[in-house]
Design a protein around this motif. Sequence first.
Motif, PDB file in Angstrom:
ATOM      1  N   LYS A   1      -4.562   6.966  -2.053  1.00 15.54           N
ATOM      2  CA  LYS A   1      -4.323   5.587  -1.645  1.00 15.54           C
ATOM      3  C   LYS A   1      -4.213   4.693  -2.862  1.00 15.54           C
TER       4      LYS A   1
ATOM      5  N   MET B   1       0.839  -1.198   0.000  1.00 15.87           N
ATOM      6  CA  MET B   1       0.000   0.000   0.000  1.00 15.87           C
ATOM      7  C   MET B   1       0.868   1.239   0.000  1.00 15.87           C
ATOM      8  N   LEU B   2       0.463   2.204  -0.815  1.00 18.56           N
ATOM      9  CA  LEU B   2       1.105   3.521  -0.821  1.00 18.56           C
ATOM     10  C   LEU B   2       0.042   4.575  -0.567  1.00 18.56           C
ATOM     11  N   THR B   3       0.300   5.464   0.391  1.00 18.51           N
ATOM     12  CA  THR B   3      -0.535   6.660   0.531  1.00 18.51           C
ATOM     13  C   THR B   3       0.368   7.842   0.219  1.00 18.51           C
TER      14      THR B   3
ATOM     15  N   HIS C   1       7.029   0.352   5.903  1.00 17.03           N
ATOM     16  CA  HIS C   1       6.979  -0.874   6.702  1.00 17.03           C
ATOM     17  C   HIS C   1       7.563  -1.988   5.833  1.00 17.03           C
TER      18      HIS C   1
ATOM     19  N   LEU D   1       5.628  -3.268   2.544  1.00 22.15           N
ATOM     20  CA  LEU D   1       4.193  -3.524   2.707  1.00 22.15           C
ATOM     21  C   LEU D   1       3.424  -2.210   2.815  1.00 22.15           C
ATOM     22  N   ASN D   2       3.995  -1.250   3.552  1.00 20.15           N
ATOM     23  CA  ASN D   2       3.326   0.041   3.764  1.00 20.15           C
ATOM     24  C   ASN D   2       4.270   1.178   3.428  1.00 20.15           C
ATOM     25  N   ASP D   3       3.723   2.208   2.793  1.00 20.23           N
ATOM     26  CA  ASP D   3       4.511   3.366   2.371  1.00 20.23           C
ATOM     27  C   ASP D   3       3.586   4.580   2.464  1.00 20.23           C
ATOM     28  N   ILE D   4       3.941   5.533   3.305  1.00 20.05           N
ATOM     29  CA  ILE D   4       3.139   6.756   3.446  1.00 20.05           C
ATOM     30  C   ILE D   4       4.065   7.949   3.262  1.00 20.05           C
TER      31      ILE D   4
END
Lengths: 123, 123
Positions: free
Chosen positions: A41, A34-36, A102, A114-117
């Motif tokens: 999103k 996921m990228l925000t 993350h 897994l996670n990118d903001i």
Amino acid sequence: MDPDAVAKAFVEHYYRTFDSSRAALGGLYQDASMLTFEGDKIQGAAAIVAKLSSLPFQQCAHAISTVDFQPSGPSGGMLVFVSGSLQLGGEQHPLKFSQMFHLMPTPQGSFYVLNDIFRLNYA
Amino acid sequence: MDPDAVAKAFVEHYYRTFDSSRAALGGLYQDASMLTFEGDKIQGAAAIVAKLSSLPFQQCAHAISTVDFQPSGPSGGMLVFVSGSLQLGGEQHPLKFSQMFHLMPTPQGSFYVLNDIFRLNYA
């Protein structure tokens, strides 16, 4: 592997790749990633690369100010928190940004995002 | 529970408590919790509260600019990424900051903070 070394190597690799060839970032993401990005999103490696590749600038140079990291729990993940500035081609002033990743371990002993903001920090 | 509502309720609760009574933040952390505050690494609810309580200011008012969140994986956790500014008592100008939290579910159906990373964004 030393988490400090992993975090720093990841950050160096990520921004060097971003600044030289955004399309090559796809290998860092998977379908669950996921990228925000500034509130938008996006999910999945292909959509994330399409988003990053479509950003309306050709040249970008990141300068990293701080890198913090922590283990994210029993799954062996690692949280990486970055602050810095980025200089876009043709713009006079650099922009401050903050970004968190993350990283999750792969069966091959590497990590994927897994996670990118990402957020710009407007002054 | 709606993750958007959880993230916003957490952020509102966290900063309202921080600005009114930092010692009361202890209930949000557990022994495994980690805080990295401007590069200082602290672990465990008691040490985290001691650190936050010892910060050299009496009055603080946070203003939140953005709140982003993502699920952090199969363990039911949630990543919350905040940007904003804070005004310290006696200081003329607000300071920009970014902060990320990794919230993990408790057996009681609530959340605690497993990871907390804070950085000021110097202009």
